[in-house]
Scaffold this motif. Structure first.
Motif, PDB file in Angstrom:
ATOM      1  N   VAL A  63       5.969  -1.105  -8.771  1.00 20.54           N
ATOM      2  CA  VAL A  63       4.668  -1.181  -9.423  1.00 20.54           C
ATOM      3  C   VAL A  63       4.553  -0.033 -10.413  1.00 20.54           C
ATOM      4  O   VAL A  63       5.032   1.073 -10.143  1.00 20.54           O
ATOM      5  CB  VAL A  63       3.523  -1.059  -8.385  1.00 20.54           C
ATOM      6  CG1 VAL A  63       2.165  -0.998  -9.056  1.00 20.54           C
ATOM      7  CG2 VAL A  63       3.561  -2.197  -7.390  1.00 20.54           C
ATOM      8  N   THR A  65       1.418   1.733 -13.096  1.00 21.82           N
ATOM      9  CA  THR A  65       0.012   1.695 -13.500  1.00 21.82           C
ATOM     10  C   THR A  65      -0.188   2.597 -14.723  1.00 21.82           C
ATOM     11  O   THR A  65      -0.933   3.578 -14.666  1.00 21.82           O
ATOM     12  CB  THR A  65      -0.925   2.105 -12.354  1.00 21.82           C
ATOM     13  OG1 THR A  65      -0.539   3.406 -11.896  1.00 21.82           O
ATOM     14  CG2 THR A  65      -0.894   1.116 -11.214  1.00 21.82           C
ATOM     15  N   LEU A  74      -2.056  -2.603 -14.474  1.00 16.34           N
ATOM     16  CA  LEU A  74      -1.253  -2.791 -13.258  1.00 16.34           C
ATOM     17  C   LEU A  74      -0.112  -3.716 -13.640  1.00 16.34           C
ATOM     18  O   LEU A  74      -0.341  -4.843 -14.109  1.00 16.34           O
ATOM     19  CB  LEU A  74      -2.081  -3.415 -12.137  1.00 16.34           C
ATOM     20  CG  LEU A  74      -1.285  -3.887 -10.907  1.00 16.34           C
ATOM     21  CD1 LEU A  74      -0.606  -2.715 -10.204  1.00 16.34           C
ATOM     22  CD2 LEU A  74      -2.172  -4.649  -9.953  1.00 16.34           C
ATOM     23  N   ALA A  76       3.233  -5.469 -12.058  1.00 15.68           N
ATOM     24  CA  ALA A  76       3.941  -5.797 -10.817  1.00 15.68           C
ATOM     25  C   ALA A  76       4.620  -7.149 -11.000  1.00 15.68           C
ATOM     26  O   ALA A  76       4.174  -7.965 -11.811  1.00 15.68           O
ATOM     27  CB  ALA A  76       2.959  -5.865  -9.648  1.00 15.68           C
ATOM     28  N   ARG A  80       5.245  -9.301  -4.009  1.00 15.04           N
ATOM     29  CA  ARG A  80       4.642  -8.544  -2.902  1.00 15.04           C
ATOM     30  C   ARG A  80       3.127  -8.713  -2.847  1.00 15.04           C
ATOM     31  O   ARG A  80       2.495  -8.246  -1.910  1.00 15.04           O
ATOM     32  CB  ARG A  80       5.017  -7.081  -3.010  1.00 15.04           C
ATOM     33  CG  ARG A  80       6.487  -6.855  -2.758  1.00 15.04           C
ATOM     34  CD  ARG A  80       6.858  -5.400  -2.903  1.00 15.04           C
ATOM     35  NE  ARG A  80       8.213  -5.198  -2.443  1.00 15.04           N
ATOM     36  CZ  ARG A  80       8.528  -4.488  -1.361  1.00 15.04           C
ATOM     37  NH1 ARG A  80       7.607  -3.905  -0.655  1.00 15.04           N
ATOM     38  NH2 ARG A  80       9.790  -4.371  -1.002  1.00 15.04           N
ATOM     39  N   ASP A  81       2.575  -9.335  -3.868  1.00 17.48           N
ATOM     40  CA  ASP A  81       1.135  -9.591  -3.912  1.00 17.48           C
ATOM     41  C   ASP A  81       0.810 -11.070  -3.710  1.00 17.48           C
ATOM     42  O   ASP A  81      -0.303 -11.506  -3.999  1.00 17.48           O
ATOM     43  CB  ASP A  81       0.552  -9.094  -5.243  1.00 17.48           C
ATOM     44  CG  ASP A  81       0.513  -7.585  -5.332  1.00 17.48           C
ATOM     45  OD1 ASP A  81      -0.053  -6.945  -4.427  1.00 17.48           O
ATOM     46  OD2 ASP A  81       1.057  -7.027  -6.303  1.00 17.48           O
ATOM     47  N   LYS A  89      -4.730 -10.890  -3.432  1.00 20.87           N
ATOM     48  CA  LYS A  89      -4.058  -9.629  -3.121  1.00 20.87           C
ATOM     49  C   LYS A  89      -3.812  -8.811  -4.400  1.00 20.87           C
ATOM     50  O   LYS A  89      -3.996  -7.592  -4.412  1.00 20.87           O
ATOM     51  CB  LYS A  89      -2.747  -9.910  -2.383  1.00 20.87           C
ATOM     52  CG  LYS A  89      -2.167  -8.720  -1.692  1.00 20.87           C
ATOM     53  CD  LYS A  89      -1.010  -9.122  -0.778  1.00 20.87           C
ATOM     54  CE  LYS A  89      -0.384  -7.896  -0.149  1.00 20.87           C
ATOM     55  NZ  LYS A  89       0.754  -8.232   0.686  1.00 20.87           N
ATOM     56  N   LEU A  90      -3.415  -9.484  -5.474  1.00 26.14           N
ATOM     57  CA  LEU A  90      -3.204  -8.793  -6.742  1.00 26.14           C
ATOM     58  C   LEU A  90      -4.524  -8.240  -7.276  1.00 26.14           C
ATOM     59  O   LEU A  90      -4.571  -7.121  -7.793  1.00 26.14           O
ATOM     60  CB  LEU A  90      -2.560  -9.734  -7.765  1.00 26.14           C
ATOM     61  CG  LEU A  90      -2.148  -9.094  -9.090  1.00 26.14           C
ATOM     62  CD1 LEU A  90      -1.032  -8.068  -8.884  1.00 26.14           C
ATOM     63  CD2 LEU A  90      -1.706 -10.165 -10.081  1.00 26.14           C
ATOM     64  N   HIS A  93      -5.369  -5.174  -5.402  1.00 27.42           N
ATOM     65  CA  HIS A  93      -4.452  -4.130  -5.859  1.00 27.42           C
ATOM     66  C   HIS A  93      -4.954  -3.566  -7.198  1.00 27.42           C
ATOM     67  O   HIS A  93      -5.039  -2.344  -7.389  1.00 27.42           O
ATOM     68  CB  HIS A  93      -3.055  -4.719  -5.987  1.00 27.42           C
ATOM     69  CG  HIS A  93      -1.976  -3.720  -6.162  1.00 27.42           C
ATOM     70  ND1 HIS A  93      -0.652  -4.040  -6.086  1.00 27.42           N
ATOM     71  CD2 HIS A  93      -1.993  -2.398  -6.438  1.00 27.42           C
ATOM     72  CE1 HIS A  93       0.085  -2.975  -6.303  1.00 27.42           C
ATOM     73  NE2 HIS A  93      -0.714  -1.968  -6.528  1.00 27.42           N
ATOM     74  N   SER A  96      -8.011  -1.462  -6.741  1.00 29.92           N
ATOM     75  CA  SER A  96      -7.742  -0.176  -6.077  1.00 29.92           C
ATOM     76  C   SER A  96      -7.189   0.875  -7.029  1.00 29.92           C
ATOM     77  O   SER A  96      -7.331   2.069  -6.777  1.00 29.92           O
ATOM     78  CB  SER A  96      -6.793  -0.361  -4.890  1.00 29.92           C
ATOM     79  OG  SER A  96      -5.466  -0.585  -5.342  1.00 29.92           O
ATOM     80  N   TYR A 104       1.822  -9.806 -14.337  1.00 28.93           N
ATOM     81  CA  TYR A 104       2.716 -10.174 -13.244  1.00 28.93           C
ATOM     82  C   TYR A 104       3.571 -11.359 -13.654  1.00 28.93           C
ATOM     83  O   TYR A 104       3.300 -12.025 -14.649  1.00 28.93           O
ATOM     84  CB  TYR A 104       1.905 -10.505 -11.973  1.00 28.93           C
ATOM     85  CG  TYR A 104       1.037 -11.745 -12.105  1.00 28.93           C
ATOM     86  CD1 TYR A 104       1.456 -12.959 -11.578  1.00 28.93           C
ATOM     87  CD2 TYR A 104      -0.190 -11.700 -12.763  1.00 28.93           C
ATOM     88  CE1 TYR A 104       0.673 -14.099 -11.703  1.00 28.93           C
ATOM     89  CE2 TYR A 104      -0.973 -12.833 -12.895  1.00 28.93           C
ATOM     90  CZ  TYR A 104      -0.539 -14.024 -12.359  1.00 28.93           C
ATOM     91  OH  TYR A 104      -1.306 -15.157 -12.484  1.00 28.93           O
TER      92      TYR A 104
END
Length: 172
Positions: A63, A65, A74, A76, A80-81, A89-90, A93, A96, A104
């Motif tokens: 990842v 940022t 972000l 990614a 994993r998301d 989930k992304l 993320h 956050s 992505y």
């Protein structure tokens, strides 16, 4: 105003990366993983790039940022998301880390939407497209960032704009 090139899932096709970087002369270049190249390949100089599930070089971060042109991004691959299922989930993320944009790949299907003030963009696979737009033969995206808007234009492998795949979103 800034122009960003977003690419993903070239799966070893280095020539297409060279072509696109040369064609677009973007202010920033993002690679969303599954390049299947080495992190020290000269193409990645000045490129924000992450590791995908098919990348064997674990020197790529999972990842990133970066702050680019005053925007937190972000970056990614998405595996994993759980992006194959939805963006929950992304989105969590992105929230956050205070991202204004989340780029992505992984699904090989292009997608773009605004969710809770964040631009979510999948450029699609430049080499192995899937889904509704697979007949285009591969896509990437150029994001034009202005103080008030995100303008997203999808392009084919040969750098032709896909007219019906142009989107404008207000920045909040």
């Amino acid at each position: 105003m800034a122009r960003w090139l977003v690419i993903s899932d070239n799966h070893g096709d280095r020539a297409i990366l060279e072509t696109l970087k040369h064609q677009f002369h973007a202010d920033a270049v993002f690679h969303c993983g599954d390049s299947e190249l080495a992190v020290d390949d000269p193409w990645f100089t000045g490129v924000a790039a992450v590791r995908g599930n098919m990348d064997s070089d674990d020197r790529f971060p999972l990842v990133l940022t970066p702050e680019v042109n005053g925007c937190r991004v972000l970056l990614a691959h998405g595996h994993r998301d759980a992006v194959n299922w939805d963006l929950t989930k992304l989105a969590l993320h992105a929230q956050s880390v205070g991202a204004q944009a989340a780029f992505y790949g992984h699904t090989h299907e292009l997608a773009v939407e605004m969710v809770a003030g964040c631009l979510f963009l999948n450029p699609g696979s430049i080499s192995q497209p899937r889904g509704e737009f697979r007949q285009l033969g591969g896509t990437c995206a150029v994001v034009t960032v202005t103080p008030d808007q995100w303008q997203v234009q999808y392009y084919t492998r040969d750098a032709h704009p896909v007219t019906k795949l142009h989107f404008t979103f207000d920045r909040q």
